[in-house]
Structures are given as structure tokens and as C-alpha cells.
Design a protein around this motif. Structure first.
Motif, PDB file in Angstrom:
ATOM      1  N   ARG A  21      -0.984   4.726   1.102  1.00 24.71           N
ATOM      2  CA  ARG A  21      -2.155   4.908   0.242  1.00 24.71           C
ATOM      3  C   ARG A  21      -2.896   3.573   0.200  1.00 24.71           C
ATOM      4  NH1 ARG A  21      -0.442   6.443  -5.031  1.00 24.71           N
ATOM      5  NH2 ARG A  21      -0.425   8.555  -4.260  1.00 24.71           N
ATOM      6  N   VAL A  22      -4.194   3.633   0.467  1.00 27.93           N
ATOM      7  CA  VAL A  22      -5.042   2.438   0.438  1.00 27.93           C
ATOM      8  C   VAL A  22      -6.015   2.576  -0.724  1.00 27.93           C
ATOM      9  CG1 VAL A  22      -6.739   1.072   1.704  1.00 27.93           C
ATOM     10  CG2 VAL A  22      -4.852   2.157   2.942  1.00 27.93           C
ATOM     11  N   VAL A  23      -6.039   1.574  -1.604  1.00 26.32           N
ATOM     12  CA  VAL A  23      -6.952   1.565  -2.746  1.00 26.32           C
ATOM     13  C   VAL A  23      -8.035   0.533  -2.468  1.00 26.32           C
ATOM     14  CG1 VAL A  23      -7.190   1.137  -5.222  1.00 26.32           C
ATOM     15  CG2 VAL A  23      -5.100   2.198  -4.334  1.00 26.32           C
ATOM     16  N   THR A  24      -9.297   0.985  -2.515  1.00 26.97           N
ATOM     17  CA  THR A  24     -10.418   0.065  -2.372  1.00 26.97           C
ATOM     18  C   THR A  24     -11.229   0.060  -3.664  1.00 26.97           C
ATOM     19  OG1 THR A  24     -11.830   1.766  -1.394  1.00 26.97           O
ATOM     20  CG2 THR A  24     -10.593   0.382   0.136  1.00 26.97           C
ATOM     21  N   ARG A  25     -11.747  -1.109  -3.982  1.00 25.21           N
ATOM     22  CA  ARG A  25     -12.563  -1.283  -5.181  1.00 25.21           C
ATOM     23  C   ARG A  25     -13.491  -2.464  -4.932  1.00 25.21           C
ATOM     24  NH1 ARG A  25      -9.021  -3.283  -8.413  1.00 25.21           N
ATOM     25  NH2 ARG A  25      -7.797  -1.398  -8.389  1.00 25.21           N
ATOM     26  N   GLU A  26     -14.726  -2.322  -5.364  1.00 21.85           N
ATOM     27  CA  GLU A  26     -15.705  -3.393  -5.228  1.00 21.85           C
ATOM     28  C   GLU A  26     -15.853  -3.859  -3.770  1.00 21.85           C
ATOM     29  OE1 GLU A  26     -14.673  -6.377  -8.108  1.00 21.85           O
ATOM     30  OE2 GLU A  26     -14.845  -4.961  -9.757  1.00 21.85           O
ATOM     31  N   GLY A  27     -15.765  -2.890  -2.846  1.00 20.36           N
ATOM     32  CA  GLY A  27     -16.020  -3.183  -1.449  1.00 20.36           C
ATOM     33  C   GLY A  27     -14.884  -3.802  -0.662  1.00 20.36           C
ATOM     34  N   LYS A  28     -13.697  -3.912  -1.281  1.00 22.12           N
ATOM     35  CA  LYS A  28     -12.559  -4.523  -0.588  1.00 22.12           C
ATOM     36  C   LYS A  28     -11.280  -3.743  -0.837  1.00 22.12           C
ATOM     37  CE  LYS A  28     -14.155  -9.217  -0.240  1.00 22.12           C
ATOM     38  NZ  LYS A  28     -14.504  -9.238   1.143  1.00 22.12           N
ATOM     39  N   VAL A  29     -10.343  -3.870   0.105  1.00 17.60           N
ATOM     40  CA  VAL A  29      -9.029  -3.268  -0.079  1.00 17.60           C
ATOM     41  C   VAL A  29      -8.291  -4.074  -1.142  1.00 17.60           C
ATOM     42  CG1 VAL A  29      -6.816  -2.719   1.002  1.00 17.60           C
ATOM     43  CG2 VAL A  29      -8.943  -2.425   2.295  1.00 17.60           C
ATOM     44  N   GLN A  30      -7.849  -3.396  -2.191  1.00 14.48           N
ATOM     45  CA  GLN A  30      -7.160  -4.039  -3.308  1.00 14.48           C
ATOM     46  C   GLN A  30      -5.648  -3.864  -3.250  1.00 14.48           C
ATOM     47  OE1 GLN A  30      -8.849  -5.919  -5.566  1.00 14.48           O
ATOM     48  NE2 GLN A  30     -10.712  -5.447  -4.448  1.00 14.48           N
ATOM     49  N   GLN A  31      -5.213  -2.726  -2.662  1.00 15.33           N
ATOM     50  CA  GLN A  31      -3.776  -2.421  -2.698  1.00 15.33           C
ATOM     51  C   GLN A  31      -3.423  -1.453  -1.581  1.00 15.33           C
ATOM     52  OE1 GLN A  31      -2.717  -0.174  -6.176  1.00 15.33           O
ATOM     53  NE2 GLN A  31      -0.583  -0.807  -6.101  1.00 15.33           N
ATOM     54  N   THR A  32      -2.228  -1.622  -1.024  1.00 16.60           N
ATOM     55  CA  THR A  32      -1.656  -0.633  -0.107  1.00 16.60           C
ATOM     56  C   THR A  32      -0.262  -0.303  -0.621  1.00 16.60           C
ATOM     57  OG1 THR A  32      -0.752  -2.309   1.389  1.00 16.60           O
ATOM     58  CG2 THR A  32      -2.946  -1.466   1.900  1.00 16.60           C
ATOM     59  N   THR A  33       0.079   0.977  -0.560  1.00 15.78           N
ATOM     60  CA  THR A  33       1.375   1.424  -1.056  1.00 15.78           C
ATOM     61  C   THR A  33       1.998   2.374  -0.047  1.00 15.78           C
ATOM     62  OG1 THR A  33       0.511   1.328  -3.313  1.00 15.78           O
ATOM     63  CG2 THR A  33       2.568   2.545  -2.983  1.00 15.78           C
ATOM     64  N   GLU A  34       3.234   2.106   0.319  1.00  6.90           N
ATOM     65  CA  GLU A  34       3.978   2.988   1.215  1.00  6.90           C
ATOM     66  C   GLU A  34       4.443   4.189   0.384  1.00  6.90           C
ATOM     67  OE1 GLU A  34       5.543   3.438   5.174  1.00  6.90           O
ATOM     68  OE2 GLU A  34       4.717   1.552   4.454  1.00  6.90           O
ATOM     69  N   LEU A  35       4.175   5.394   0.899  1.00  6.11           N
ATOM     70  CA  LEU A  35       4.584   6.626   0.209  1.00  6.11           C
ATOM     71  C   LEU A  35       5.617   7.363   1.030  1.00  6.11           C
ATOM     72  CD1 LEU A  35       1.028   7.960  -0.746  1.00  6.11           C
ATOM     73  CD2 LEU A  35       2.574   6.607  -2.167  1.00  6.11           C
ATOM     74  N   ASP A  36       6.338   8.266   0.382  1.00  5.17           N
ATOM     75  CA  ASP A  36       7.305   9.127   1.059  1.00  5.17           C
ATOM     76  C   ASP A  36       6.547  10.046   2.019  1.00  5.17           C
ATOM     77  OD1 ASP A  36       9.218  10.964   1.847  1.00  5.17           O
ATOM     78  OD2 ASP A  36      10.009  11.252  -0.173  1.00  5.17           O
ATOM     79  N   VAL A  37       6.923  10.047   3.275  1.00  6.07           N
ATOM     80  CA  VAL A  37       6.234  10.833   4.298  1.00  6.07           C
ATOM     81  C   VAL A  37       6.225  12.325   3.948  1.00  6.07           C
ATOM     82  CG1 VAL A  37       6.279  11.530   6.726  1.00  6.07           C
ATOM     83  CG2 VAL A  37       6.690   9.167   6.107  1.00  6.07           C
ATOM     84  N   ASP A  38       7.279  12.812   3.345  1.00  8.48           N
ATOM     85  CA  ASP A  38       7.359  14.230   2.985  1.00  8.48           C
ATOM     86  C   ASP A  38       6.324  14.629   1.940  1.00  8.48           C
ATOM     87  OD1 ASP A  38       9.494  14.565   4.730  1.00  8.48           O
ATOM     88  OD2 ASP A  38      10.984  14.169   3.181  1.00  8.48           O
ATOM     89  N   ARG A  39       5.787  13.655   1.226  1.00  2.65           N
ATOM     90  CA  ARG A  39       4.809  13.945   0.176  1.00  2.65           C
ATOM     91  C   ARG A  39       3.420  13.411   0.537  1.00  2.65           C
ATOM     92  NH1 ARG A  39       7.101  12.110  -5.284  1.00  2.65           N
ATOM     93  NH2 ARG A  39       5.488  13.487  -6.038  1.00  2.65           N
ATOM     94  N   CYS A  40       3.208  13.140   1.806  1.00  2.00           N
ATOM     95  CA  CYS A  40       1.944  12.569   2.274  1.00  2.00           C
ATOM     96  C   CYS A  40       0.877  13.655   2.350  1.00  2.00           C
ATOM     97  CB  CYS A  40       2.134  11.920   3.642  1.00  2.00           C
ATOM     98  SG  CYS A  40       0.791  10.817   4.102  1.00  2.00           S
TER      99      CYS A  40
END
Length: 79
Positions: free
Chosen positions: A59-78
Motif C-alpha cells: 500500500r502506497v500513501v501519497t499526500r501533498e504530492g509526495k509518497v509519505q508511506q509504504t506498507t507491506e500487506l498480506d498477499v491474500d488480502r491484496c
């Protein structure tokens, strides 16, 4: 006038923090990921990307024109 230095492509999904949001699609596709879902909330965007070949979901979170956070998620729930 000096030209701005081009930003090199991301070498992994783990080093996206701070990159321009406008580059996320091309970066993730170049890394072998497919966009699965996107939710926009005001100035924030949450996008889920999956790479079946790498068996990863991010999951990639962007805010104010920039990437703020990346989070690895369970593939089964992607989604």
C-alpha cells in the motif's frame, strides 16, 4: 538557465518515500506491480499494488504530492 536533474527510477518499492506522487504509477509498473485499488480522501491517496511474480502486496500513501508511506500487506488480502 540550469535544467533540473531528472529523478532516477525507483530501484525497489521500499525506497519510494519522498518521491513525487506523479511518478508512483510508472515506478510501480516498472518494478512489476499492478494497481489493485485506489482510495482518495481529500489530499491523501491510498493505492494498493500487487506483484504476483514477487508474491508481494504494497500500500502506497501519497499526500501533498509526495509518497509519505509504504506498507507491506498480506498477499491474500491484496485488493
Amino acid at each position: 538557465m540550469t535544467r533540473p536533474t531528472p529523478i532516477a527510477p525507483a530501484t525497489s518499492a521500499d525506497n519510494l518515500i519522498g518521491r513525487p506522487a506523479s511518478m508512483v504509477d510508472s515506478d510501480m509498473k516498472a518494478l512489476g506491480f499492478e494497481r489493485m485499488a485506489q482510495i482518495k480522501k481529500g489530499k491523501e491517496s491510498l493505492t494498493t499494488w500487487q506483484s504476483r511474480a514477487q508474491n508481494r502486496c504494497i500500500r502506497v500513501v501519497t499526500r501533498e504530492g509526495k509518497v509519505q508511506q509504504t506498507t507491506e500487506l498480506d498477499v491474500d488480502r491484496c485488493m
